[in-house]
Design a protein around this motif. Structure first.
Motif, PDB file in Angstrom:
ATOM      1  N   ARG A  25      58.615  62.303  76.429  1.00  0.00           N
ATOM      2  CA  ARG A  25      58.269  63.188  75.308  1.00  0.00           C
ATOM      3  C   ARG A  25      57.072  64.077  75.627  1.00  0.00           C
ATOM      4  O   ARG A  25      57.076  65.258  75.304  1.00  0.00           O
ATOM      5  N   ILE A  26      56.045  63.519  76.239  1.00  0.00           N
ATOM      6  CA  ILE A  26      54.822  64.305  76.445  1.00  0.00           C
ATOM      7  C   ILE A  26      54.861  65.171  77.693  1.00  0.00           C
ATOM      8  O   ILE A  26      54.055  66.086  77.813  1.00  0.00           O
ATOM      9  N   ALA A  27      55.783  64.924  78.610  1.00  0.00           N
ATOM     10  CA  ALA A  27      55.811  65.663  79.875  1.00  0.00           C
ATOM     11  C   ALA A  27      56.340  67.091  79.732  1.00  0.00           C
ATOM     12  O   ALA A  27      56.278  67.860  80.675  1.00  0.00           O
ATOM     13  N   ASP A  28      56.859  67.444  78.568  1.00  0.00           N
ATOM     14  CA  ASP A  28      57.332  68.802  78.329  1.00  0.00           C
ATOM     15  C   ASP A  28      56.333  69.507  77.420  1.00  0.00           C
ATOM     16  O   ASP A  28      56.274  69.232  76.220  1.00  0.00           O
ATOM     17  N   PRO A  29      55.534  70.431  77.964  1.00  0.00           N
ATOM     18  CA  PRO A  29      54.496  71.073  77.143  1.00  0.00           C
ATOM     19  C   PRO A  29      55.057  71.847  75.955  1.00  0.00           C
ATOM     20  O   PRO A  29      54.371  72.030  74.955  1.00  0.00           O
ATOM     21  N   ARG A  30      56.313  72.296  76.025  1.00  0.00           N
ATOM     22  CA  ARG A  30      56.896  73.045  74.904  1.00  0.00           C
ATOM     23  C   ARG A  30      57.011  72.190  73.650  1.00  0.00           C
ATOM     24  O   ARG A  30      57.087  72.717  72.545  1.00  0.00           O
ATOM     25  N   GLY A  48      61.142  76.666  87.147  1.00  0.00           N
ATOM     26  CA  GLY A  48      61.257  75.344  87.744  1.00  0.00           C
ATOM     27  C   GLY A  48      60.736  74.243  86.848  1.00  0.00           C
ATOM     28  O   GLY A  48      60.254  74.490  85.739  1.00  0.00           O
ATOM     29  N   PRO A  49      60.818  73.019  87.358  1.00  0.00           N
ATOM     30  CA  PRO A  49      60.348  71.879  86.566  1.00  0.00           C
ATOM     31  C   PRO A  49      58.827  71.908  86.413  1.00  0.00           C
ATOM     32  O   PRO A  49      58.119  72.489  87.232  1.00  0.00           O
ATOM     33  N   VAL A  50      58.358  71.271  85.358  1.00  0.00           N
ATOM     34  CA  VAL A  50      56.912  71.203  85.099  1.00  0.00           C
ATOM     35  C   VAL A  50      56.266  70.338  86.175  1.00  0.00           C
ATOM     36  O   VAL A  50      56.761  69.259  86.513  1.00  0.00           O
ATOM     37  N   GLY A  51      55.175  70.823  86.722  1.00  0.00           N
ATOM     38  CA  GLY A  51      54.411  70.104  87.739  1.00  0.00           C
ATOM     39  C   GLY A  51      53.108  70.832  87.983  1.00  0.00           C
ATOM     40  O   GLY A  51      52.801  71.833  87.311  1.00  0.00           O
ATOM     41  N   VAL A  52      52.325  70.360  88.942  1.00  0.00           N
ATOM     42  CA  VAL A  52      51.054  71.011  89.255  1.00  0.00           C
ATOM     43  C   VAL A  52      51.334  72.481  89.567  1.00  0.00           C
ATOM     44  O   VAL A  52      52.252  72.805  90.322  1.00  0.00           O
ATOM     45  N   GLY A  53      50.562  73.356  88.937  1.00  0.00           N
ATOM     46  CA  GLY A  53      50.726  74.789  89.133  1.00  0.00           C
ATOM     47  C   GLY A  53      51.507  75.480  88.029  1.00  0.00           C
ATOM     48  O   GLY A  53      51.437  76.702  87.897  1.00  0.00           O
ATOM     49  N   THR A  54      52.264  74.722  87.235  1.00  0.00           N
ATOM     50  CA  THR A  54      53.016  75.324  86.138  1.00  0.00           C
ATOM     51  C   THR A  54      52.043  76.029  85.204  1.00  0.00           C
ATOM     52  O   THR A  54      51.000  75.492  84.856  1.00  0.00           O
ATOM     53  N   ARG A  55      52.413  77.247  84.794  1.00  0.00           N
ATOM     54  CA  ARG A  55      51.557  78.027  83.890  1.00  0.00           C
ATOM     55  C   ARG A  55      52.235  78.155  82.535  1.00  0.00           C
ATOM     56  O   ARG A  55      53.458  78.152  82.434  1.00  0.00           O
ATOM     57  N   ARG A  75      47.017  68.439  86.903  1.00  0.00           N
ATOM     58  CA  ARG A  75      47.374  67.084  87.341  1.00  0.00           C
ATOM     59  C   ARG A  75      48.730  66.750  86.732  1.00  0.00           C
ATOM     60  O   ARG A  75      48.946  67.001  85.548  1.00  0.00           O
ATOM     61  N   PHE A  76      49.602  66.184  87.545  1.00  0.00           N
ATOM     62  CA  PHE A  76      50.915  65.791  87.054  1.00  0.00           C
ATOM     63  C   PHE A  76      51.355  64.587  87.872  1.00  0.00           C
ATOM     64  O   PHE A  76      51.805  64.713  89.008  1.00  0.00           O
ATOM     65  N   ASP A  77      51.173  63.405  87.309  1.00  0.00           N
ATOM     66  CA  ASP A  77      51.565  62.146  87.937  1.00  0.00           C
ATOM     67  C   ASP A  77      52.696  61.584  87.088  1.00  0.00           C
ATOM     68  O   ASP A  77      52.435  60.992  86.025  1.00  0.00           O
ATOM     69  N   PRO A  78      53.965  61.808  87.501  1.00  0.00           N
ATOM     70  CA  PRO A  78      55.103  61.424  86.659  1.00  0.00           C
ATOM     71  C   PRO A  78      55.009  59.985  86.150  1.00  0.00           C
ATOM     72  O   PRO A  78      54.723  59.053  86.903  1.00  0.00           O
ATOM     73  N   GLY A  79      55.206  59.850  84.849  1.00  0.00           N
ATOM     74  CA  GLY A  79      55.153  58.547  84.198  1.00  0.00           C
ATOM     75  C   GLY A  79      53.760  58.101  83.807  1.00  0.00           C
ATOM     76  O   GLY A  79      53.585  57.098  83.117  1.00  0.00           O
TER      77      GLY A  79
END
Length: 162
Positions: A25-30, A48-55, A75-79
């Motif tokens: 739920r929280i991993a999608d900023p939208r 692309g998928p959300v990760g470090v660098g996504t704006r 920072r994006f550490d899945p889970g």
């Protein structure tokens, strides 16, 4: 460090749901506009998928005020953790999930000011909210509201599966 700004503001909540469910739920900023009393809309501006660098660009509100901020995932550490840095005020917002026991998670929302808060942001906080502590009190209240809404959504889904 910029005077008058707290280096860290953090709130957390226990959620009766699996950490993986909370993370999804929280991993999608939208999705933040569903939970946050301040965020009206988030538009991811990179492919692309959300990760470090996504704006992303956020439309925010506070009472009658509307403003836009620009953020980047730092920072994006899945889970585990998702963190964004807000360009306009230099703050870093993070969402961290950790297992507590079987089927229970702790979700923390944290605002850090590792580079201090920009002077213009501090001026605006004083102008529109009369003081930085008053503004930060609103941030804490917003964090608690956000956590309560995420908790309600996660637990409703978890209990529907039972």
């Amino acid at each position: 460090m910029t005077p008058n700004a707290s280096p860290v503001i953090e709130e957390d909540a226990l959620i009766d749901a699996d950490p993986d469910d909370v993370w999804r739920r929280i991993a999608d900023p939208r999705a933040m506009s569903r939970w946050s009393p301040q965020v009206l809309r988030t538009r991811v501006t990179t492919q692309g998928p959300v990760g470090v660098g996504t704006r992303m660009r956020n439309l925010n509100r506070g009472g009658l005020l509307l403003w836009t901020t620009h953020a980047q995932v730092v920072r994006f550490d899945p889970g585990v953790e998702f963190a964004i840095k807000i360009r306009e005020n230099r703050t870093v917002w993070s969402y961290r999930v950790e297992p507590v026991s079987s089927g229970t998670s702790r979700l923390a929302i944290r605002r850090e000011t590792p580079d201090g808060v920009s002077r213009i942001a501090l001026r605006l906080e004083r102008l529109f909210w009369r003081s930085v502590p008053r503004f930060e009190s609103r941030l804490r209240a917003g964090m608690r509201t956000t956590l309560a809404r995420i908790k309600r959504e996660c637990e409703r889904t978890a209990h529907a599966r039972d």
